[in-house]
Design an enzyme around this catalytic site. Sequence first.
Site, PDB file in Angstrom:
ATOM      1  N   CYS A   1       1.952  -1.205   3.869  1.00  0.00           N
ATOM      2  CA  CYS A   1       0.649  -1.404   3.223  1.00  0.00           C
ATOM      3  C   CYS A   1      -0.150  -0.106   3.083  1.00  0.00           C
ATOM      4  O   CYS A   1      -0.611   0.244   1.994  1.00  0.00           O
ATOM      5  CB  CYS A   1      -0.144  -2.477   3.959  1.00  0.00           C
ATOM      6  SG  CYS A   1      -0.724  -2.029   5.617  1.00  0.00           S
TER       7      CYS A   1
ATOM      8  N   HIS B   1      -0.961  -4.939  -3.314  1.00  0.00           N
ATOM      9  CA  HIS B   1      -0.606  -4.451  -1.978  1.00  0.00           C
ATOM     10  C   HIS B   1       0.891  -4.585  -1.723  1.00  0.00           C
ATOM     11  O   HIS B   1       1.626  -5.204  -2.497  1.00  0.00           O
ATOM     12  CB  HIS B   1      -1.402  -5.197  -0.905  1.00  0.00           C
ATOM     13  CG  HIS B   1      -1.031  -6.652  -0.757  1.00  0.00           C
ATOM     14  ND1 HIS B   1      -1.135  -7.337   0.433  1.00  0.00           N
ATOM     15  CD2 HIS B   1      -0.552  -7.569  -1.654  1.00  0.00           C
ATOM     16  CE1 HIS B   1      -0.760  -8.592   0.277  1.00  0.00           C
ATOM     17  NE2 HIS B   1      -0.408  -8.760  -0.976  1.00  0.00           N
TER      18      HIS B   1
ATOM     19  N   HIS C   1      -4.182  -4.434   7.965  1.00  0.00           N
ATOM     20  CA  HIS C   1      -3.647  -4.578   6.597  1.00  0.00           C
ATOM     21  C   HIS C   1      -4.658  -4.061   5.581  1.00  0.00           C
ATOM     22  O   HIS C   1      -5.856  -4.317   5.679  1.00  0.00           O
ATOM     23  CB  HIS C   1      -3.314  -6.030   6.289  1.00  0.00           C
ATOM     24  CG  HIS C   1      -2.561  -6.170   4.989  1.00  0.00           C
ATOM     25  ND1 HIS C   1      -1.251  -5.743   4.838  1.00  0.00           N
ATOM     26  CD2 HIS C   1      -2.945  -6.638   3.774  1.00  0.00           C
ATOM     27  CE1 HIS C   1      -0.857  -5.973   3.599  1.00  0.00           C
ATOM     28  NE2 HIS C   1      -1.874  -6.503   2.927  1.00  0.00           N
TER      29      HIS C   1
END
Length: 345
Positions: free
Chosen positions: A259, A319, A307
Amino acid sequence: MASHRRPKQPNRTRVTVLTTAAAAAVALSTHAANAAPSHKPDKDEVKAKVDKLYEEAEQATEKYNGAKEKQQRLQKEISAIQDGVARGQQELNKLRDGLGSLAGAQYRSGGIDPSVQLFLSSDPDDFLDKASTLDQLSGRQIAALKKVQGKQRELAQERAEATGKLRDLATTRTELGDRKQEVQGKLTEAQELLNTLTLKEKSALAAEQQRASRSSAERVRLGNGSSASGRAAAAFSFAQSQLGKPYFRGATGPSSYDCSGLTSWAYAQAGVHIPRTSEEQANIGTRLTRSQLQVGDLVFFFDDLHHVGLYAGNGQILHAPRTGTVVRYESMDTIGGPFMFGVRV
């Protein structure tokens, strides 16, 4: 003639043991008869458990990334200090050679002055204390000795700093290994759960993910939101060019990403350096609420900020989700953890 002896009575202890054993056997057989067959989790239960394991693996991955970054930084710092120590030692050797030349000249002219003998002492601090009583040093001699003294102190400090950083590096390497093992353990456990699904169940899960991704992509297209800035627009455009590339822990592109690897890579292509990990990225720029988000802003999820993605407009993000997925669009409401805040770089 029939025997009239009384039959032997059974041993009381033996009767108790047999009775207890019989009761236990009955209880076990009854339990076995009434026990429900073992429950095989369905695909939704497996998905929930796997998603949780992937979340935990991503948490560990970001900590792994942080430890790896720290290791690389320490290695560079240690190398720079060691280079400085080597240069400083060369300077110190030259200064000492100069003192030796002075002593040699005095010896050839009739012997070494007591002040010079002290001058060549291995402990310049001790020498200066004693030399103050001799009153025989020239200004040039004092200046030379002070240079030696200063260089020795400088080298001692640099060596102590290097030693401390080496200890820190050893600790960081241990942490790196622990985090890597933790990530692998979570991924192995998730794969074992997925292996319990039938081919039909696996196909159904994949189809659900594809439908959700297509829906998010359509919402992005219809949203047509404005970008926060020219560099945010550029970063988002670069991230879009990576759609479909696989997630891989610790990866920063260009063939795969995790991420924070995707977000740091995208901004780097736009000429903006941002930190490597999601936790560090959360501490830059200006913080934003959901209503303030524009395309290209960084968006953070979960309480520990493990995240991060790029806001894509219309409630969607772009993402790299987790192991087993690819870079894709997804609704902010289906990430699996709460939206915390955005950051405008």
